[in-house]
Design a protein around this motif. Structure first.
Motif, PDB file in Angstrom:
ATOM      1  N   UNK A   1      47.969  35.184  55.359  1.00 43.13           N
ATOM      2  CA  UNK A   1      47.355  35.203  54.029  1.00 43.13           C
ATOM      3  C   UNK A   1      48.136  36.109  53.078  1.00 43.13           C
ATOM      4  N   UNK A   2      48.725  37.173  53.586  1.00 44.40           N
ATOM      5  CA  UNK A   2      49.553  38.039  52.752  1.00 44.40           C
ATOM      6  C   UNK A   2      50.768  37.304  52.214  1.00 44.40           C
ATOM      7  N   UNK A   3      51.400  36.514  53.063  1.00 46.52           N
ATOM      8  CA  UNK A   3      52.572  35.752  52.628  1.00 46.52           C
ATOM      9  C   UNK A   3      52.187  34.672  51.614  1.00 46.52           C
ATOM     10  N   UNK A   4      51.070  34.007  51.870  1.00 46.53           N
ATOM     11  CA  UNK A   4      50.596  32.968  50.949  1.00 46.53           C
ATOM     12  C   UNK A   4      50.239  33.586  49.601  1.00 46.53           C
ATOM     13  N   UNK A   5      49.545  34.715  49.631  1.00 55.16           N
ATOM     14  CA  UNK A   5      49.126  35.369  48.392  1.00 55.16           C
ATOM     15  C   UNK A   5      50.329  35.861  47.593  1.00 55.16           C
ATOM     16  N   UNK A   6      51.331  36.395  48.283  1.00 53.55           N
ATOM     17  CA  UNK A   6      52.531  36.870  47.581  1.00 53.55           C
ATOM     18  C   UNK A   6      53.238  35.714  46.875  1.00 53.55           C
ATOM     19  N   UNK A   7      53.355  34.593  47.558  1.00 58.94           N
ATOM     20  CA  UNK A   7      53.993  33.419  46.950  1.00 58.94           C
ATOM     21  C   UNK A   7      53.154  32.891  45.784  1.00 58.94           C
ATOM     22  N   UNK A   8      51.843  32.864  45.947  1.00 56.55           N
ATOM     23  CA  UNK A   8      50.964  32.378  44.877  1.00 56.55           C
ATOM     24  C   UNK A   8      51.038  33.293  43.660  1.00 56.55           C
ATOM     25  N   UNK A   9      51.082  34.601  43.888  1.00 58.03           N
ATOM     26  CA  UNK A   9      51.166  35.536  42.770  1.00 58.03           C
ATOM     27  C   UNK A   9      52.487  35.379  42.032  1.00 58.03           C
ATOM     28  N   UNK A  10      53.565  35.215  42.772  1.00 57.40           N
ATOM     29  CA  UNK A  10      54.876  35.053  42.130  1.00 57.40           C
ATOM     30  C   UNK A  10      54.869  33.825  41.219  1.00 57.40           C
ATOM     31  N   UNK A  11      54.301  32.727  41.701  1.00 62.78           N
ATOM     32  CA  UNK A  11      54.213  31.507  40.890  1.00 62.78           C
ATOM     33  C   UNK A  11      53.278  31.706  39.695  1.00 62.78           C
ATOM     34  N   UNK A  12      52.151  32.366  39.916  1.00 61.80           N
ATOM     35  CA  UNK A  12      51.198  32.597  38.825  1.00 61.80           C
ATOM     36  C   UNK A  12      51.822  33.466  37.750  1.00 61.80           C
ATOM     37  N   UNK A  13      52.575  34.483  38.156  1.00 65.85           N
ATOM     38  CA  UNK A  13      53.206  35.363  37.171  1.00 65.85           C
ATOM     39  C   UNK A  13      54.237  34.604  36.339  1.00 65.85           C
ATOM     40  N   UNK A  14      54.968  33.704  36.986  1.00 68.24           N
ATOM     41  CA  UNK A  14      55.931  32.868  36.245  1.00 68.24           C
ATOM     42  C   UNK A  14      55.200  31.966  35.253  1.00 68.24           C
ATOM     43  N   UNK A  15      54.076  31.389  35.656  1.00 68.41           N
ATOM     44  CA  UNK A  15      53.323  30.481  34.789  1.00 68.41           C
ATOM     45  C   UNK A  15      52.683  31.208  33.613  1.00 68.41           C
ATOM     46  N   UNK A  16      52.407  32.486  33.779  1.00 71.28           N
ATOM     47  CA  UNK A  16      51.840  33.252  32.675  1.00 71.28           C
ATOM     48  C   UNK A  16      52.870  33.509  31.582  1.00 71.28           C
ATOM     49  N   UNK A  17      54.122  33.094  31.833  1.00 72.92           N
ATOM     50  CA  UNK A  17      55.151  33.206  30.821  1.00 72.92           C
ATOM     51  C   UNK A  17      55.868  34.530  30.812  1.00 72.92           C
ATOM     52  N   UNK A  18      55.719  35.299  31.867  1.00 72.15           N
ATOM     53  CA  UNK A  18      56.378  36.592  31.948  1.00 72.15           C
ATOM     54  C   UNK A  18      57.691  36.438  32.721  1.00 72.15           C
ATOM     55  N   UNK A  19      58.309  37.546  33.022  1.00 65.92           N
ATOM     56  CA  UNK A  19      59.550  37.530  33.785  1.00 65.92           C
ATOM     57  C   UNK A  19      59.323  36.956  35.179  1.00 65.92           C
ATOM     58  N   UNK A  20      60.435  36.722  35.888  1.00 63.78           N
ATOM     59  CA  UNK A  20      60.331  36.218  37.258  1.00 63.78           C
ATOM     60  C   UNK A  20      59.674  37.242  38.176  1.00 63.78           C
ATOM     61  N   UNK A  21      59.896  38.519  37.897  1.00 63.82           N
ATOM     62  CA  UNK A  21      59.327  39.572  38.737  1.00 63.82           C
ATOM     63  C   UNK A  21      58.220  40.298  37.989  1.00 63.82           C
ATOM     64  N   UNK A  22      57.124  40.532  38.687  1.00 66.39           N
ATOM     65  CA  UNK A  22      56.025  41.283  38.091  1.00 66.39           C
ATOM     66  C   UNK A  22      56.415  42.760  38.008  1.00 66.39           C
TER      67      UNK A  22
END
Length: 88
Positions: A19-40
């Motif tokens: 679940x940690x790996x899934x959540x990390x990948x989901x957050x990375x994608x969500x942050x990209x979709x929010x229109x911010x940089x590639x890295x939070x």
């Protein structure tokens, strides 16, 4: 301690890591979709504002909590189907 609870321990550990790996990948994608940089932003990123850091933390926390609860619930439900008892 119930046998189903003992038997679920290694499954729970594996599900937690997954679940940690899934959540990390989901957050990375969500942050990209929010229109911010590639890295939070990290809390110590000097070039980021308080708002960016706090929004990133809130979004990340929410995603991790939902993914963890979903994976834990699915694991417990699967164990109940296989063993006939709830692992808790």
């Amino acid at each position: 301690m119930k046998a189903s609870k003992i038997a679920y321990k290694p499954v729970g550990l594996l599900l937690g890591a997954t679940s940690g790996m899934i959540a990390a990948a989901a957050f990375k994608q969500a942050w990209k979709m929010l229109g911010h940089d590639d890295d939070a932003p990290d809390a110590t990123d000097q070039d980021r504002t308080w708002g960016e850091v706090l929004i990133a933390a809130a979004v990340q926390g929410a995603i991790f909590a939902v993914v963890k609860a979903s994976v834990d619930r699915a694991g417990a439900t699967t164990v109940q189907r296989v063993t006939g008892t709830w692992p808790g």
